[in-house]
Design an enzyme around this catalytic site. Structure first.
Site, PDB file in Angstrom:
ATOM      1  N   ASP A   1       9.537 -36.052 -24.151  1.00 38.92           N
ATOM      2  CA  ASP A   1       8.835 -34.792 -24.375  1.00 38.92           C
ATOM      3  C   ASP A   1       8.196 -34.257 -23.111  1.00 38.92           C
ATOM      4  O   ASP A   1       7.434 -34.966 -22.396  1.00 38.92           O
ATOM      5  CB  ASP A   1       7.624 -34.939 -25.448  1.00 38.92           C
ATOM      6  CG  ASP A   1       6.985 -33.763 -25.921  1.00 38.92           C
ATOM      7  OD1 ASP A   1       7.835 -32.778 -26.726  1.00 38.92           O
ATOM      8  OD2 ASP A   1       5.798 -33.485 -25.548  1.00 38.92           O
TER       9      ASP A   1
ATOM     10  N   GLU B   1      13.417 -33.328 -22.661  1.00 39.57           N
ATOM     11  CA  GLU B   1      13.033 -32.180 -22.918  1.00 39.57           C
ATOM     12  C   GLU B   1      12.454 -31.411 -21.608  1.00 39.57           C
ATOM     13  O   GLU B   1      11.336 -31.603 -21.381  1.00 39.57           O
ATOM     14  CB  GLU B   1      11.846 -32.013 -24.001  1.00 39.57           C
ATOM     15  CG  GLU B   1      11.793 -30.621 -24.378  1.00 39.57           C
ATOM     16  CD  GLU B   1      10.086 -30.311 -24.922  1.00 39.57           C
ATOM     17  OE1 GLU B   1      10.292 -29.262 -25.514  1.00 39.57           O
ATOM     18  OE2 GLU B   1       9.186 -30.966 -24.555  1.00 39.57           O
TER      19      GLU B   1
HETATM   20  C1  GLC Z   1       7.336 -30.119 -27.052  1.00 40.33           C
HETATM   21  C2  GLC Z   1       7.327 -30.220 -28.418  1.00 40.33           C
HETATM   22  C3  GLC Z   1       6.431 -29.239 -29.157  1.00 40.33           C
HETATM   23  C4  GLC Z   1       5.050 -29.564 -28.820  1.00 40.33           C
HETATM   24  C5  GLC Z   1       4.821 -29.769 -27.167  1.00 40.33           C
HETATM   25  C6  GLC Z   1       3.470 -30.446 -26.755  1.00 40.33           C
HETATM   26  O1  GLC Z   1       7.377 -29.140 -26.440  1.00 40.33           O
HETATM   27  O2  GLC Z   1       8.796 -29.972 -28.888  1.00 40.33           O
HETATM   28  O3  GLC Z   1       6.552 -29.316 -30.543  1.00 40.33           O
HETATM   29  O4  GLC Z   1       3.984 -28.670 -29.187  1.00 40.33           O
HETATM   30  O5  GLC Z   1       5.816 -30.530 -26.563  1.00 40.33           O
HETATM   31  O6  GLC Z   1       3.471 -31.789 -27.240  1.00 40.33           O
END
Ligand code: GLC
Length: 546
Positions: free
Chosen positions: A204, A246
């Site tokens: 993430d 991500e």
């Molecule tokens: C990522 C996740 C999202 C979350 C963010 C902070 O972007 O996809 O849902 O709010 O991280 O953890």
């Protein structure tokens, strides 16, 4: 030992993204759990997907739906026990379904014991696990991501009387990756789940691991070094496991997360996603072709992950201001549909419940280069509830049948973690798995058959792409090619019937075979190849040499 090719399983995967809490509640407490999910594995297997990506299921105050982790190595009690997770994993593996879990590496919850210790005193050994400052003026100019809720990337800690750095909600302090102890601790967490047997991680928020004065604090070389270190450790001891990035960035910046094949195995193609929606609205192929042409080549062992919708807003961070305004005007007239720099809606409602457009976009998702991700519920055309706050409107319970609580839970409806979608168009009485399983013509049955077709031809997952350039811009046509396996895909992005003349001179002496009906079309000759397509219609053809 897996063979070299089996280690690349992620390249041929079709991933299904779900949140344990939204899927199926086995004990009647109103919250989905691992036992419930395990009982639905047959459904997922029949759908034809071969990997499951689970949203965070760890102990958490749930102020960001679990992305605020308070304990990395256990299961949130509402979702079951660690043993329930292990049973789920074994059951998934016995069906040849891989499981990808979340590694929220950038930040923890402020309730995590690490942060509790770190804030307890400036002398605490954990102090340096987070990023502190006496002023809130350091790293000026770094953008704020959650612009609807946060005013600054610094928050005041009244306990230790200083500021801490956070790129997301203020209750999610960023970890300090300059501290080797943090890297070790996170590696221990990865090892914990890898030893249990998970097949890969979605990391993430990776661009934000390291901060440096005078920079945007995104995509820094030091961040790449952290990733390379994790990857090296994985390769040494856990071959065949996958890391997915991500990184919501422009293609060139995301490209850097593949490194020389020594960072991530996969990364989401964020910029492509809004452009698929743009193209269908504009009835023009340009946005899609443009972004794919700007997308750099990636190493052979790497793969893009492509998606239409997910648990977050449809982010519009990588489009121009004009494109963003257009997307808002066309897809989010009601301000309640907007959040941060994006649109919090599901696929079917964005397509105004138009089956043809849902199918067209799903067809694009399954035929363009990359590993596709299907967001739970989109295979039946579930709706959303933009009035639920944050991104909760796209995280409502899965609609299994038209009965009590949509078959999701036996609890009293008031006890459900979230209200069901219950309006006459998208409500569970109208849209559910049970009724769509009974109909051979439902969206669900259609989706199953397209996934099946995709899975039968490796060209979709591994093949190259070549765009054709017909004069009719409303038609997006491409040839996917892997050795002798060739597939021609022709999409009508518009709401009216179209004719198109394709230059198929390189495929002379080939016969197009329509892949769903297996019917032969006229063979390619000297003249441009003429096709007509109804509104939003698309074709997949195998090109067979005569
Ligand atoms: C990522 C996740 C999202 C979350 C963010 C902070 O972007 O996809 O849902 O709010 O991280 O953890």
């Amino acid at each position: 030992m897996l063979s070299q090719d089996e280690n690349l399983w992620y390249k041929d995967a079709v991933i299904y993204q779900l949140h344990v809490r939204t899927f199926c509640d086995s004990n009647g407490d109103g919250v989905g759990d691992f036992r419930g999910l395990t009982s639905k594995l047959d459904y997922l297997q029949e759908l034809g997907i071969n990997a499951i990506w689970l949203l965070p299921f760890f102990p958490s105050p749930l102020r960001d739906d679990g992305y605020d982790i308070a304990d990395y190595t256990s299961v949130h009690p509402a979702y079951g026990s660690l043993q329930d997770f292990k049973d789920f994993l074994a059951a998934a593996h016995s069906r040849r379904l891989r499981v990808i879990t979340e590694m929220v590496v950038n930040h923890t919850s402020d309730q995590h014991p690490w942060f509790q210790e770190a804030r307890s005193s400036r002398e605490n050994p954990k102090r340096d696990w987070y990023v502190w400052s006496d002023t809130d003026s350091r790293y000026q100019g770094v953008r704020i991501i959650f612009i609807d809720t946060e005013m600054s990337n610094w928050a005041w800690d009244p306990v230790s009387k200083s500021y801490y750095w956070h790129r997301f909600f203020s209750h999610q302090p960023d970890l300090n990756y300059d501290n080797p102890a943090v890297r070790e601790a996170i590696w221990e967490v990865m090892k914990f789940w890898l030893d249990i047997g998970v097949d890969g991680f979605r990391l993430d928020a990776v661009p934000y691991l390291i901060e440096r004065d005078g920079t945007s604090c995104e995509n820094l070389p030091e961040t790449h070094e952290v990733i390379r270190d994790f990857r090296k450790r994985i390769d040494l001891a856990y071959a065949g496991k996958m890391l997915l990035a991500e990184a919501n960035q422009r293609p060139a910046d995301v490209r850097s997360y593949f490194g020389n094949g020594d960072e991530f195995h996969m990364a989401f193609h964020f910029p492509l996603m809004p452009r698929m929606f743009l193209a269908v609205k504009l009835e023009d192929r340009k946005p899609i072709i443009e972004i794919l042409e700007q997308t750099p080549q990636i190493p052979d062992t790497c793969q893009w992950c492509i998606f239409l919708r997910n648990h977050d807003e449809l982010t519009l961070e990588t489009v121009t201001d004009i494109e963003r305004d257009y997307m808002y005007d066309e897809y989010a007239v009601d301000k309640a549909m907007r959040i941060n720099l994006g649109i919090r809606r599901r696929l079917a409602p964005m397509m105004e419940n138009d089956r043809r457009r849902v199918e067209l976009l799903t067809g694009l998702l399954l035929s363009m280069p990359g590993t596709p991700i299907i967001y739970y519920g989109d295979e039946i055309g579930m709706g959303d509830n933009v009035y639920l706050g944050d991104r909760n409107g796209v995280r409502t319970p899965m609609q299994w049948n038209g009965g009590w609580n949509a078959g999701f839970s036996s609890a009293d409806p008031e006890r459900l973690y979230s209200p069901l979608i219950s309006n006459p168009v998208y409500g569970y009485q109208a849209i559910n798995v049970d009724s769509q399983t009974r109909s051979a013509h439902s969206l669900l049955s259609w989706t199953k058959s397209v996934i099946q077709t995709r899975n039968a031809f490796r060209v979709f997952s591994r093949g190259s792409i070549e765009f054709l350039n017909p004069s009719n811009h409303r038609v997006l046509a491409y040839v996917r090619c892997l050795g002798e396996e060739k597939v021609l895909v022709v999409n009508n992005l518009s709401s009216s019937a179209q004719a198109v003349e394709l230059n198929l001179q390189s495929y002379k002496k080939h016969i197009p075979i329509e892949m769903f009906g297996r019917n032969l079309f006229p063979r390619v000759g000297d003249l441009p190849y003429l096709l007509t397509l109804g509104p939003y219609q698309f074709y997949w053809f195998r090109l067979r040499r005569i």
